[in-house]
Design a protein around this motif. Structure first.
Motif, PDB file in Angstrom:
ATOM      1  N   ILE A   1      -8.515  14.075  44.039  1.00 13.73           N
ATOM      2  CA  ILE A   1      -7.291  14.051  43.227  1.00 13.73           C
ATOM      3  C   ILE A   1      -6.702  15.454  43.211  1.00 13.73           C
ATOM      4  O   ILE A   1      -7.299  16.383  42.648  1.00 13.73           O
ATOM      5  CB  ILE A   1      -7.587  13.585  41.785  1.00 13.73           C
ATOM      6  N   LEU A   2      -5.552  15.603  43.853  1.00  9.83           N
ATOM      7  CA  LEU A   2      -4.867  16.903  43.883  1.00  9.83           C
ATOM      8  C   LEU A   2      -3.578  16.794  43.069  1.00  9.83           C
ATOM      9  O   LEU A   2      -3.213  15.724  42.590  1.00  9.83           O
ATOM     10  CB  LEU A   2      -4.565  17.297  45.333  1.00  9.83           C
ATOM     11  N   ARG A   3      -2.917  17.927  42.943  1.00  8.43           N
ATOM     12  CA  ARG A   3      -1.708  17.987  42.118  1.00  8.43           C
ATOM     13  C   ARG A   3      -0.531  17.401  42.905  1.00  8.43           C
ATOM     14  O   ARG A   3      -0.042  18.026  43.856  1.00  8.43           O
ATOM     15  CB  ARG A   3      -1.433  19.441  41.749  1.00  8.43           C
ATOM     16  N   SER A   4      -0.072  16.232  42.501  1.00 14.84           N
ATOM     17  CA  SER A   4       1.077  15.606  43.169  1.00 14.84           C
ATOM     18  C   SER A   4       2.347  16.294  42.689  1.00 14.84           C
ATOM     19  O   SER A   4       2.339  16.988  41.661  1.00 14.84           O
ATOM     20  CB  SER A   4       1.103  14.118  42.848  1.00 14.84           C
TER      21      SER A   4
ATOM     22  N   ASP B   1      -2.115  22.101  45.381  1.00 17.93           N
ATOM     23  CA  ASP B   1      -0.892  21.319  45.618  1.00 17.93           C
ATOM     24  C   ASP B   1      -1.130  20.310  46.745  1.00 17.93           C
ATOM     25  O   ASP B   1      -1.521  20.675  47.857  1.00 17.93           O
ATOM     26  CB  ASP B   1       0.244  22.277  45.982  1.00 17.93           C
ATOM     27  N   GLU B   2      -0.885  19.043  46.424  1.00 20.57           N
ATOM     28  CA  GLU B   2      -1.205  17.968  47.367  1.00 20.57           C
ATOM     29  C   GLU B   2      -0.361  18.062  48.642  1.00 20.57           C
ATOM     30  O   GLU B   2      -0.887  17.906  49.757  1.00 20.57           O
ATOM     31  CB  GLU B   2      -0.951  16.619  46.689  1.00 20.57           C
ATOM     32  N   GLU B   3       0.906  18.337  48.475  1.00 21.81           N
ATOM     33  CA  GLU B   3       1.830  18.297  49.609  1.00 21.81           C
ATOM     34  C   GLU B   3       1.526  19.398  50.622  1.00 21.81           C
ATOM     35  O   GLU B   3       1.463  19.161  51.821  1.00 21.81           O
ATOM     36  CB  GLU B   3       3.268  18.446  49.092  1.00 21.81           C
ATOM     37  N   THR B   4       1.310  20.617  50.121  1.00 18.73           N
ATOM     38  CA  THR B   4       1.156  21.755  51.025  1.00 18.73           C
ATOM     39  C   THR B   4      -0.309  22.060  51.375  1.00 18.73           C
ATOM     40  O   THR B   4      -0.574  22.786  52.329  1.00 18.73           O
ATOM     41  CB  THR B   4       1.774  23.035  50.411  1.00 18.73           C
ATOM     42  N   MET B   5      -1.237  21.549  50.582  1.00 20.76           N
ATOM     43  CA  MET B   5      -2.638  21.911  50.818  1.00 20.76           C
ATOM     44  C   MET B   5      -3.548  20.696  50.980  1.00 20.76           C
ATOM     45  O   MET B   5      -4.757  20.870  51.195  1.00 20.76           O
ATOM     46  CB  MET B   5      -3.174  22.766  49.654  1.00 20.76           C
ATOM     47  N   GLY B   6      -2.991  19.495  50.865  1.00 22.93           N
ATOM     48  CA  GLY B   6      -3.821  18.294  50.859  1.00 22.93           C
ATOM     49  C   GLY B   6      -4.634  18.133  52.139  1.00 22.93           C
ATOM     50  O   GLY B   6      -5.867  18.005  52.090  1.00 22.93           O
ATOM     51  N   GLN B   7      -3.952  18.152  53.301  1.00 17.64           N
ATOM     52  CA  GLN B   7      -4.665  17.900  54.554  1.00 17.64           C
ATOM     53  C   GLN B   7      -5.674  19.006  54.839  1.00 17.64           C
ATOM     54  O   GLN B   7      -6.792  18.732  55.285  1.00 17.64           O
ATOM     55  CB  GLN B   7      -3.672  17.744  55.717  1.00 17.64           C
TER      56      GLN B   7
END
Lengths: 238, 238
Positions: free
Chosen positions: A178-181, A154-160
């Motif tokens: 490319i992560l899950r937006s 998950d991009e929002e919670t795991m991107g950074q």
């Protein structure tokens, strides 16, 4: 006669054969890798010790090394266009990064998936690299390929955390992560990853290779000239 | 730390792990089943004893039994139309019939393919049935499915022997036996079998399942709702 022969040996090998070590779990693992066993939720409890031994005893590493060897064999035969559009796709979990330490605490997949604990683990940025894939990653980049890291994280919670974890280990110089937006939340990995690959092809990229530990990394649209299935007997991503 | 851990265990398992029995050959076999290893010509000579033990020691049978178990699981979930057009496709060699006795004389695939000797073996009509597939065959027929036997065996030189061999073993009541007609000689298994399946679909058949020991049985067009890969570490059919 055939039936007789097999009744005799099945489960009770003749003395001159090496005894079959936990044949059921070996059959199960091969069925997972060959995509006969699908949509399984957890590792069968009777296979806990087998999977533990497989993951920690050397065979898992050897299996990965063989797949990477096959990737090198393939690379020797391909003729990239060298137009800046030669692409490879690598998955992240159990491909670039290992969650083995996390799964040790989840009985190697005998326990069901725990999304909160897994998010915390990812946010701790402590996934180690899978050594053979790390070497492959740099070989691809140094050979002029554009490497795309494509993951259902998950991009929002795991991107950074994912970016930090990758960079700390020396995974940089890739073309795109490319992560899950949010738009793709709740969507299966096959349509999510297919969409992402289709966009790359629409941008003019030629996908030479696609490497992942899940069949859902390797099926669908624009899968690439060649796909490579890394082993994973710990979990199944639909 | 990860690299250290793996360097330590790789090839030299810690004493509390079961030692890895011929890990290279096990990796090779799994790579074959997972379709990572492709277009291989012969079994690596160092894997002769491993493949012999795998084929004769019980694990091969156990692997087949597990795939057939997965077929039964799938069958429980499907709802055939019962319109006389519910189809299953079964391959012949290493699916319905076993060539294990023949391959024992060819060092389990370490020796290269010998078309003349293989034709003589087929013409001897002495292939045994693979027991679990024989049971599946009758279960499919008794459940109302139309079973199509689809094989790359040459129709002209092996057609009658194949029919005799099948019938002697009790394989009858299938809907059609489709062998390689002279028009398809020299054509790969994927296009040959794809064409055959496309014709069935054009005739209105719904292909529920497709079972074979080669990836070339299971790839291409109209592959069926579900494919099942049976094990075969002895030879590769392109």
């Amino acid at each position: 006669m055939f039936i007789c022969m097999f009744s005799k040996t099945n489960g009770k090998p003749s003395s001159w054969f090496v005894p079959v070590e936990n044949g059921y779990c070996m059959s199960w693992r091969v069925a997972v890798e060959a995509y006969n066993e699908r949509a399984w939720r957890t590792v069968p409890v009777q296979c806990l010790r087998y999977v533990e031994n497989y993951m920690l005893g050397g065979q898992y590493d050897q299996d990965i090394n063989m797949v990477v060897e096959q990737i090198y064999n393939y690379l020797r035969d391909v003729a990239p266009a060298a137009d800046g559009k030669d692409a490879w796709i690598l998955d992240i979990d159990e491909t670039c990064l290992s969650n083995l330490f996390y799964y040790q605490g989840k009985r190697f997949g005998v326990d069901p998936f725990d999304p909160v604990a897994f998010r915390n683990w990812v946010q701790s940025r402590s996934c180690p690299a899978i050594p053979a894939i790390y070497v492959l990653f740099w070989k691809l980049i140094n050979s002029g390929f554009k490497v795309f890291l494509l993951s259902g994280r998950d991009e929002e919670t795991m991107g950074q955390s994912t970016i930090d974890n990758l960079h700390n280990l020396g995974f940089f110089g890739y073309e795109r992560l490319i992560l899950r937006s949010p738009a793709y939340r709740g969507i299966g990995a096959v349509p999510f990853k297919s969409e992402a690959r289709k966009k790359l092809v629409a941008e003019g990229y030629k996908i030479w290779g696609n490497v992942g530990d899940q069949w859902s990394d390797l099926l669908g649209d624009c899968t690439g000239d060649r796909t490579f299935k890394l082993p994973n007997p710990m979990y199944y991503v639909p």
